[in-house]
Scaffold this active site. Structure first.
Site, PDB file in Angstrom:
ATOM      1  N   TYR A  89       1.852 -12.433 -18.417  1.00 44.90           N
ATOM      2  CA  TYR A  89       2.294 -13.221 -17.140  1.00 44.90           C
ATOM      3  C   TYR A  89       3.018 -13.566 -16.110  1.00 44.90           C
ATOM      4  O   TYR A  89       3.935 -12.764 -15.487  1.00 44.90           O
ATOM      5  CB  TYR A  89       1.181 -13.567 -16.575  1.00 44.90           C
ATOM      6  CG  TYR A  89       0.549 -13.971 -14.625  1.00 44.90           C
ATOM      7  CD1 TYR A  89       0.410 -12.961 -14.002  1.00 44.90           C
ATOM      8  CD2 TYR A  89       1.179 -14.838 -14.298  1.00 44.90           C
ATOM      9  CE1 TYR A  89       0.299 -13.280 -12.736  1.00 44.90           C
ATOM     10  CE2 TYR A  89       0.794 -15.372 -12.406  1.00 44.90           C
ATOM     11  CZ  TYR A  89       0.421 -14.453 -12.367  1.00 44.90           C
ATOM     12  OH  TYR A  89       0.402 -14.354 -10.645  1.00 44.90           O
ATOM     13  N   ASP A 143      -2.462  -3.151  -9.074  1.00 41.86           N
ATOM     14  CA  ASP A 143      -1.790  -3.890  -9.233  1.00 41.86           C
ATOM     15  C   ASP A 143      -0.789  -4.097 -10.520  1.00 41.86           C
ATOM     16  O   ASP A 143      -1.276  -3.454 -11.410  1.00 41.86           O
ATOM     17  CB  ASP A 143      -1.374  -5.297  -9.300  1.00 41.86           C
ATOM     18  CG  ASP A 143      -0.703  -6.274  -8.094  1.00 41.86           C
ATOM     19  OD1 ASP A 143       0.557  -5.717  -8.083  1.00 41.86           O
ATOM     20  OD2 ASP A 143      -0.762  -6.842  -7.593  1.00 41.86           O
ATOM     21  N   LEU A 378       0.016  -9.432   4.629  1.00 47.50           N
ATOM     22  CA  LEU A 378      -0.832  -9.409   5.855  1.00 47.50           C
ATOM     23  C   LEU A 378      -0.964 -10.920   7.126  1.00 47.50           C
ATOM     24  O   LEU A 378      -1.907 -10.143   7.656  1.00 47.50           O
ATOM     25  CB  LEU A 378      -2.673  -9.546   4.618  1.00 47.50           C
ATOM     26  CG  LEU A 378      -2.709  -8.776   3.281  1.00 47.50           C
ATOM     27  CD1 LEU A 378      -3.745  -8.509   2.440  1.00 47.50           C
ATOM     28  CD2 LEU A 378      -2.667  -6.873   4.619  1.00 47.50           C
ATOM     29  N   VAL A 379      -0.519 -11.400   6.407  1.00 49.28           N
ATOM     30  CA  VAL A 379      -0.482 -12.387   7.646  1.00 49.28           C
ATOM     31  C   VAL A 379       0.056 -11.526   8.650  1.00 49.28           C
ATOM     32  O   VAL A 379      -0.411 -12.792   9.425  1.00 49.28           O
ATOM     33  CB  VAL A 379       1.334 -13.558   7.030  1.00 49.28           C
ATOM     34  CG1 VAL A 379       1.747 -14.593   8.508  1.00 49.28           C
ATOM     35  CG2 VAL A 379       0.445 -14.023   5.776  1.00 49.28           C
ATOM     36  N   ALA A 380       0.871 -10.908   8.590  1.00 53.66           N
ATOM     37  CA  ALA A 380       1.245  -9.988  10.162  1.00 53.66           C
ATOM     38  C   ALA A 380       0.487  -9.778  11.331  1.00 53.66           C
ATOM     39  O   ALA A 380       0.266  -9.977  11.579  1.00 53.66           O
ATOM     40  CB  ALA A 380       2.312  -8.920  10.071  1.00 53.66           C
ATOM     41  N   LYS A 381      -0.659  -9.215   9.968  1.00 52.85           N
ATOM     42  CA  LYS A 381      -1.775  -8.712  10.449  1.00 52.85           C
ATOM     43  C   LYS A 381      -2.518  -9.665  10.756  1.00 52.85           C
ATOM     44  O   LYS A 381      -3.745  -9.741  12.006  1.00 52.85           O
ATOM     45  CB  LYS A 381      -2.388  -7.498   9.193  1.00 52.85           C
ATOM     46  CG  LYS A 381      -1.313  -6.163   8.827  1.00 52.85           C
ATOM     47  CD  LYS A 381      -2.362  -5.295   8.210  1.00 52.85           C
ATOM     48  CE  LYS A 381      -1.255  -3.920   8.302  1.00 52.85           C
ATOM     49  NZ  LYS A 381      -2.728  -2.869   7.224  1.00 52.85           N
ATOM     50  N   GLU A 382      -2.647 -10.732   9.931  1.00 46.04           N
ATOM     51  CA  GLU A 382      -3.677 -11.984   9.904  1.00 46.04           C
ATOM     52  C   GLU A 382      -2.842 -12.448  11.792  1.00 46.04           C
ATOM     53  O   GLU A 382      -4.074 -12.503  12.634  1.00 46.04           O
ATOM     54  CB  GLU A 382      -3.142 -12.553   9.224  1.00 46.04           C
ATOM     55  CG  GLU A 382      -4.817 -12.385   8.362  1.00 46.04           C
ATOM     56  CD  GLU A 382      -4.059 -13.512   7.085  1.00 46.04           C
ATOM     57  OE1 GLU A 382      -4.371 -13.539   5.748  1.00 46.04           O
ATOM     58  OE2 GLU A 382      -3.369 -14.076   6.978  1.00 46.04           O
ATOM     59  N   ASP A 500       4.902  29.216 -30.483  1.00 42.04           N
ATOM     60  CA  ASP A 500       5.586  28.853 -29.067  1.00 42.04           C
ATOM     61  C   ASP A 500       6.994  27.542 -30.584  1.00 42.04           C
ATOM     62  O   ASP A 500       5.979  26.750 -30.447  1.00 42.04           O
ATOM     63  CB  ASP A 500       5.422  28.707 -28.081  1.00 42.04           C
ATOM     64  CG  ASP A 500       6.701  28.446 -27.408  1.00 42.04           C
ATOM     65  OD1 ASP A 500       8.094  28.946 -27.335  1.00 42.04           O
ATOM     66  OD2 ASP A 500       6.387  27.574 -26.036  1.00 42.04           O
ATOM     67  N   ASP A 502       9.528  26.128 -27.411  1.00 44.47           N
ATOM     68  CA  ASP A 502      10.129  24.951 -27.022  1.00 44.47           C
ATOM     69  C   ASP A 502       8.891  24.208 -26.027  1.00 44.47           C
ATOM     70  O   ASP A 502       8.337  25.159 -26.348  1.00 44.47           O
ATOM     71  CB  ASP A 502      11.548  25.483 -26.116  1.00 44.47           C
ATOM     72  CG  ASP A 502      12.822  25.534 -26.804  1.00 44.47           C
ATOM     73  OD1 ASP A 502      13.412  24.459 -27.067  1.00 44.47           O
ATOM     74  OD2 ASP A 502      13.358  26.421 -27.186  1.00 44.47           O
TER      75      ASP A 502
END
Length: 746
Positions: A89, A143, A378-382, A500, A502
């Site tokens: 991490y 993520d 997401l702060v902008a949307k909050e 075959d 290739d």
């Protein structure tokens, strides 16, 4: 009954140990909120790290935590040691992926030890959820910490519905290509049926990297990969709109929040809320505010910047240095512009409760959010949701993912201090009627596309993606003992194997001459030929001279030039039809013209055909020039007996009578074979599949429509199957020898 399994690095429940006491606290983050309605159902489970190091726990602690989380929270804990946390991490995730995906290439580290730890922890996550996976389960992975997990699940559970969502940006190809383990990451992600990103920019970047690094094209954001399809889409994440929009009192507010509300009577307030991270553009934001005060002195003593920074990675040198830099810039601005009664920047280095933050939002005239790069923000949307009076205004950088949704805000360049300063002035001076008009549109959008809508839409799309993918061809099961094809192989006494070259026996290379057979392949072919019951046939579009040079010493048949030439083991080459090359000069001239115009393309001159390769070209240019060339060739060959054959990153011009079906027909006339096996990977092999009888084992390598009866993923699986044939041949020889010895003993 099928269920939903959520997998993320952290659980929505955090466990802490104080002496002998174990404490559990629920997360209030956006992901936990978005998946809450699903997770509270009885047929779901959430797997992830509970936030406490396994080094601090004894066996009894881990059993207690496991039992408590399963029974009370529907969670499956995956315990990580201090070393795993540090290497996986703090190491690979935060020192390699995080800076690189946010375009900070100068500080991205490439450490093989942390990469190995990343692989081990992804494997540990798989091993932990493996016992609970059942056929037809839905698995949603979240993520950048778990980008290898989708393919691990796909390998063992091909019938599960696998979704993956990346919560950070996916960088452009020019950035992503710097990653040493770039192909492994892409293949890991492509184990999913559905891959989601916040914006279409990230979708475009991902598809570009897949195309350039793995050679996989997409059609309407769908990639045909191995034996299944992968859909790639944008799902902008929302917030819990109702929570931020609802009215709340002041009873539970901190003293800082109360003082802040009181101060709004005398000044206009600008608020900035971020965690401490170099991607957030915090020093640049302070410098831009300084320029605002310099450029617009009339706002001095009338406006204040409230800088809320949540501590992050405390003790890490780079982050400590960033905090010191911010403190120095704040002091400089306050020292230069401050007065006895007015301090232009208030700096809060601490976390606030959700109630406090909503109070800050509601009493701020402007939210200033200018990250250098942000997956969504997401702060902008909050802030928008909290300003239910429609009077606040948002100033945000174009490099935040949310900027693509929130076009009514004041959008600025995060690196342009003058533009940010002008944006602040625009927001502060904007008339109420304009603010209200803009905010009403923003509210309608984010109230509808809230976090629950985001989760619902993703899971519905995952369901539809899985349902729309109908695999018409059965996979050859090379894991079972024995598979159907192996059983038929064991029974066969006169077998023919059409192979075959290739893309089927070897992987694709940048240029045709680099695809020489390796020692493993030569060994496989040699041992197959050693079985007297086998007739091994290499059937290829390559020239006879090339195949003679590469495989002519082996005891096998070779059909070259798409069925034109046939050579028995150690024999002479014979033409199967009469063709000429009178057409070559006119066609070659056209190919040369397009080769000159298309960097990376090349012409391969075969004995009775010409091939134009564009594997090394820029994908968009290669496809465009391929289409142009195909149209040009059609116009000059329509009166000739020529065909344009489209293979994997190649156009080949040849006589239409030359095809692998014709070559296979010649071989099938020589004997009454009781086991017929044919494998190929592209359009040129479809003539072979059509020629083979219905009871033949015809296998398509990879995805795409086919006339073959079965399918395998790659040339590696073909080699694996051929090795199984060899084992069966050895077993057959051994049993025959034992029977002969037993007979002699009588």
């Amino acid at each position: 009954m099928s269920k939903i399994i959520f997998v993320s690095n952290r659980l929505p429940v955090t466990v802490k140990k104080h002496e002998s006491d174990l404490q559990y606290s629920k997360s209030i983050g956006g992901l936990a909120t978005g998946l809450k309605s699903y997770h509270e159902q009885g047929d779901t489970i959430w797997a992830g790290w509970p936030g406490v190091s396994s080094d601090d726990l004894n066996e009894q602690d881990m059993q207690t935590i496991d039992s408590e989380l399963r029974e009370q929270y529907n969670c499956l804990p995956i315990f990580l040691s201090e070393e795993e946390i540090e290497q996986y991490y703090e190491g690979f995730c935060n020192e390699t992926i995080w800076p690189l995906f946010h375009y900070f290439t100068n500080i991205a580290e490439y450490n093989s030890e942390t990469w190995e730890a990343y692989k081990r922890v992804n494997q540990k996550f798989f091993d932990s959820i493996d016992p609970i996976i059942e056929p037809n389960d839905t698995i949603w992975i979240h993520d950048y910490q778990l980008m290898l997990l989708p393919q691990m699940i796909r390998e063992k559970y091909p019938d599960t519905q696998i979704g993956f969502f990346l919560h950070i940006p996916f960088p452009s190809f020019e950035i992503y290509r710097l990653l040493i383990w770039r192909e492994e990451i892409l293949r890991g992600l492509l184990g999913a049926n559905l891959i989601g990103f916040h914006t279409y920019d990230y979708v475009r970047h991902f598809l570009s990297s897949v195309r350039r690094l793995l050679g996989k094209e997409h059609n309407l954001y769908k990639i045909n990969y191995e034996t299944y399809s992968v859909q790639v889409e944008a799902f902008p994440m929302g917030i819990d709109y109702d929570f931020f929009a609802k009215s709340s009192g002041t009873d539970n507010l901190s003293s800082e929040a109360r003082d802040f509300i009181e101060s709004t009577r005398t000044v206009q307030n600008i608020i900035s809320v971020d965690r401490l991270d170099y991607t957030k553009g915090l020093p640049e934001r302070i410098k831009a505010f300084k320029q605002f005060l310099q450029k617009y002195p009339e706002y001095r003593e009338k406006v204040r910047l409230n800088l809320i920074v949540a501590p992050s990675r405390v003790g890490v040198e780079a982050y400590d240095e960033l905090k010191s830099e911010i403190e120095g810039l704040v002091s400089a601005v306050n020292g230069q512009f401050g007065t006895v009664s007015w301090m232009p920047v208030w700096f809060f280095f601490r976390t606030f409760s959700q109630e406090d933050l909503i109070a800050f939002y509601r009493n701020s005239d402007v939210l200033l959010v200018t990250p250098l790069r942000d997956g969504m923000n997401l702060v902008a949307k909050e802030y928008i949701a909290a300003r239910s009076d429609y009077k606040g205004m948002l100033v945000m950088s174009e490099t935040a993912g949310a900027a693509s949704e929130l076009g009514e805000a004041v959008i600025v360049n995060a690196n342009d201090y003058g533009a940010i300063a002008a944006g602040i002035k625009t927001a502060l001076d904007m008339p109420d009627h304009e603010k209200i008009e803009r905010n009403k549109m923003l509210h309608r959008r984010i109230s509808r596309y809230n976090v629950k809508f985001w989760a619902d839409e993703f899971l519905e799309a995952l369901k539809n993606t899985a349902e729309s993918h109908v695999e018409t061809k059965d996979l050859v099961d090379i894991k079972s003992e024995p598979s159907m094809v192996e059983t038929a192989y064991m029974k066969g006494k006169d077998r023919v194997l059409f192979l075959d070259y290739d893309g089927t026996l070897v992987g694709f290379k940048p240029t045709p001459d680099q695809a020489r057979p390796d020692e493993e392949l030569r060994s496989i072919l040699s041992e197959l030929c050693a079985d007297p019951h086998n007739t091994v046939v290499i059937i290829t579009g390559r020239d006879r001279d090339v195949m003679e040079n590469w495989l002519g010493d082996l005891d096998l048949y070779i059909i070259a030039s798409h069925g034109l030439w046939l050579r028995q083991p150690q024999g002479e080459w014979k033409m199967t039809m009469s063709v000429d090359n009178d057409w070559k000069d006119s066609v070659r001239h056209v190919l040369e013209m397009y080769t000159d115009r298309t960097p990376g393309s090349l012409i391969e001159e075969k004995e009775y055909s010409l091939a134009w390769h564009y594997r090394q070209c820029e994908p968009e240019i290669g496809i465009q020039k391929r289409n142009e060339l195909r149209e040009a060739l059609i116009s000059i060959t329509q009166s000739m007996s020529l065909g344009i054959l489209e293979g994997n990153k190649v156009l080949e011009i040849k006589d239409t009578r030359m095809n692998k079906g014709h070559g296979a027909h010649q071989m099938l006339q020589t004997k009454d074979f009781d086991f017929i096996f044919g494998v190929g990977d592209d359009h040129t092999d479809e003539d072979l599949f059509i020629e083979l009888p219905d009871d033949a084992f015809s296998i398509k390598v990879g995805a795409g429509n086919t006339n073959a009866n079965y399918r395998l993923k790659s040339f590696r699986n073909i080699r694996q199957l051929l090795k199984r044939f060899i084992e069966l041949s050895r077993k057959e020889v051994g049993e025959a020898k034992e029977a002969k010895e037993a007979e002699a003993g009588k």
